[in-house]
Write an enzyme that holds these catalytic residues in place. Structure first.
Site, PDB file in Angstrom:
ATOM      1  N   SER A  22       0.880  -1.148   0.097  1.00  0.00           N
ATOM      2  CA  SER A  22      -0.137   0.107   0.046  1.00  0.00           C
ATOM      3  C   SER A  22       0.860   1.396   0.060  1.00  0.00           C
ATOM      4  CB  SER A  22      -0.853  -0.058   0.955  1.00  0.00           C
ATOM      5  OG  SER A  22      -1.967   0.747   1.047  1.00  0.00           O
ATOM      6  N   PRO A  23       0.367   2.414  -0.537  1.00  0.00           N
ATOM      7  CA  PRO A  23       1.201   3.402  -0.717  1.00  0.00           C
ATOM      8  C   PRO A  23       1.485   4.031   0.831  1.00  0.00           C
ATOM      9  CG  PRO A  23      -0.805   4.041  -1.456  1.00  0.00           C
ATOM     10  CD  PRO A  23      -0.816   2.481  -1.422  1.00  0.00           C
ATOM     11  N   CYS A  25       3.797   7.428   2.471  1.00  0.00           N
ATOM     12  CA  CYS A  25       4.761   8.631   2.362  1.00  0.00           C
ATOM     13  C   CYS A  25       5.692   8.312   3.299  1.00  0.00           C
ATOM     14  CB  CYS A  25       3.665   9.742   2.943  1.00  0.00           C
ATOM     15  SG  CYS A  25       2.704  10.470   1.781  1.00  0.00           S
ATOM     16  N   ALA A  57       2.055   8.789  -2.204  1.00  0.00           N
ATOM     17  CA  ALA A  57       1.207   9.921  -2.726  1.00  0.00           C
ATOM     18  C   ALA A  57       2.310  10.750  -3.231  1.00  0.00           C
ATOM     19  CB  ALA A  57       0.602  10.520  -1.710  1.00  0.00           C
ATOM     20  N   GLN A  99       1.330   6.179  -6.811  1.00  0.00           N
ATOM     21  CA  GLN A  99      -0.171   6.858  -6.518  1.00  0.00           C
ATOM     22  C   GLN A  99      -0.074   8.470  -6.956  1.00  0.00           C
ATOM     23  OE1 GLN A  99      -1.050   7.298  -2.447  1.00  0.00           O
ATOM     24  NE2 GLN A  99      -3.130   6.489  -2.667  1.00  0.00           N
ATOM     25  N   TYR A 182      -8.011  14.066   0.892  1.00  0.00           N
ATOM     26  CA  TYR A 182      -7.017  15.013   0.016  1.00  0.00           C
ATOM     27  C   TYR A 182      -7.959  15.491  -0.994  1.00  0.00           C
ATOM     28  CZ  TYR A 182      -3.412  13.304   3.280  1.00  0.00           C
ATOM     29  OH  TYR A 182      -2.791  12.799   4.231  1.00  0.00           O
ATOM     30  N   ARG A 229      -8.171   4.826  -5.480  1.00  0.00           N
ATOM     31  CA  ARG A 229      -8.237   4.826  -4.120  1.00  0.00           C
ATOM     32  C   ARG A 229      -9.326   5.771  -3.611  1.00  0.00           C
ATOM     33  NH1 ARG A 229      -4.049   3.790   0.812  1.00  0.00           N
ATOM     34  NH2 ARG A 229      -4.498   1.554   0.048  1.00  0.00           N
ATOM     35  N   ARG A 323       1.478  -1.172   7.003  1.00  0.00           N
ATOM     36  CA  ARG A 323       2.544  -1.404   8.289  1.00  0.00           C
ATOM     37  C   ARG A 323       2.905  -2.676   8.600  1.00  0.00           C
ATOM     38  NH1 ARG A 323      -1.980   1.676  12.106  1.00  0.00           N
ATOM     39  NH2 ARG A 323      -3.066   0.453  10.344  1.00  0.00           N
TER      40      ARG A 323
END
Ligand code: FNR
Length: 350
Positions: A22-23, A25, A57, A99, A182, A229, A323
């Site tokens: 999963s993306p 940052c 992102a 992403q 966002y 997403r 995670r």
């Protein structure tokens, strides 16, 4: 054999398995440029046999960053390092994804480990944020500027140009970030979008900006896979919800989106989320069942047995893990072992 370990066909490629990074940052770039941190960080998951690795992102414009240190893809100079990252990921048999994002009113932020709080526009690491309506996310924040129609059109063009650069960089999955409060989600949510022009009010108007972005990007992705997403729920009364998400997914399917990646929350501070294992999976399941789109589940998925049950019960087609991959870059090997499945380690590690 365990389903999550089996290859999964998309129209233009085959994921070697169904477990995707999963993306995430990293707040470790400068002027939008990736560096060796990003190469090693993302590369380790490819060595770990992730089915695909979705890069964090990545901002389509400087003011679309969450923080000054986010990755960006608003100029051609950014491409060179991304090519190195995608080449390495592919060399390990994994699929590189990116992403594409605009943070809107949640930009101009500090790094999380420096305490989340916005910089004022005049600060060297800050800028004037933008949003569908001039309402700040946090009452302490500097109010965002309400986007004019011309400014909205400019952002749509920026998404298209960013997608072109992403494809030149070698990414095979292009994910549009329409989640977590966002910019695109700010348009979707009736709690954040208070416009009274054609971009606000009705469901058709609130999804207009996302559809314009999708329509700008989809024609470029003839050889890639286009993902979106979303946050399936604002977890707040009167907010965006799973019914609207299903309706949106059906429309996205007709517009060339191949996968819907189902997260939740982030639009408003008064959200009340029941966090726990699989807490977003029911959203994915409903969207998958009612829209027929290929669906990814994410959120508190921490073991192979848990992931396998989600796929086996047809609650989602793909599983995204964040995670647990930081905790264990070899998550896929260990998931396979837990499921008594056979997965060959990289030759160097065998
Ligand atoms: C994230 N998450 C996230 N999501 C997203 O869509 N784009 C992003 O750039 C980031 N950045 C990010 C950074 C870090 C350090 C974390 C831990 C998370 C959310 C992430 O992709 C995922 O949806 C959630 O973390 C829930 O999945 P896990 O961690 O429970 O597997």
């Amino acid at each position: 054999m365990a389903k999550i370990i089996q290859a999964f066909p998309l129209s233009n490629m085959e994921l070697p398995n169904r477990v995707v990074v999963s993306p995430m940052c990293q707040y470790s770039g400068y002027d939008g440029f990736a560096n060796d941190w990003h190469l090693v960080h993302l590369g380790q998951f490819a060595i770990g046999k992730a089915g695909a690795v979705i890069q964090e992102a990545t901002a389509i414009a400087p003011e679309g960053r969450i923080s000054f240190w986010d990755l960006g893809i608003w100029k051609d100079d950014h491409i060179e390092k991304y090519r190195q990252i995608t080449t390495f990921i592919k060399s390990q048999g994994s699929i590189p994804g990116i992403q594409l994002a605009h943070a809107g009113r949640k930009g101009s932020d500090r790094k999380p480990w420096e305490g989340k709080a916005q910089y004022l526009p005049e600060h060297e690491f800050g800028w004037q944020t933008v949003a569908p309506s001039a309402i700040p996310f946090h009452e302490k924040d500097h109010p965002p500027l309400e986007l004019s129609r011309t400014a909205i059109q400019d952002i749509v063009v920026r998404f298209r140009e960013a997608a072109e650069r992403a494809i030149k960089s070698g990414y095979e999955i292009i994910e549009i970030h329409a989640a977590h409060g966002y910019l695109i989600h700010q348009f979707l949510s009736p709690l954040v979008n208070l416009r009274n022009d054609e971009y606000g009010g009705s469901f058709e108007n609130r999804i207009r900006f996302l559809l314009e972005v999708v329509d700008a990007v989809a024609p470029l992705t003839a050889n890639q896979s286009l993902w979106v997403r979303i946050s399936a729920s604002d977890w707040a009364e009167g907010g965006w919800d799973v019914e609207q998400s299903v309706a949106l997914a059906k429309i996205l399917k007709e517009r060339g989106v191949e996968v819907i990646d189902v997260s939740s929350g982030g639009a408003v501070r008064h959200q009340k989320i029941d966090v726990g294992p699989n807490y977003q999976v029911p959203f994915a399941e409903k969207i998958k069942r009612e829209s027929g789109l290929i669906t990814a589940a994410v959120g508190m998925i921490t073991s192979g047995i848990q992931a396998e049950a989600i796929v086996e019960n047809e609650q989602a087609d793909l599983v995204l893990v964040a995670r647990a991959f930081l905790d264990d870059p070899h998550f896929v090997y260990h998931a396979a072992a837990d499921l008594a499945a056979d997965l060959d380690w990289a030759e160097q590690y065998a």
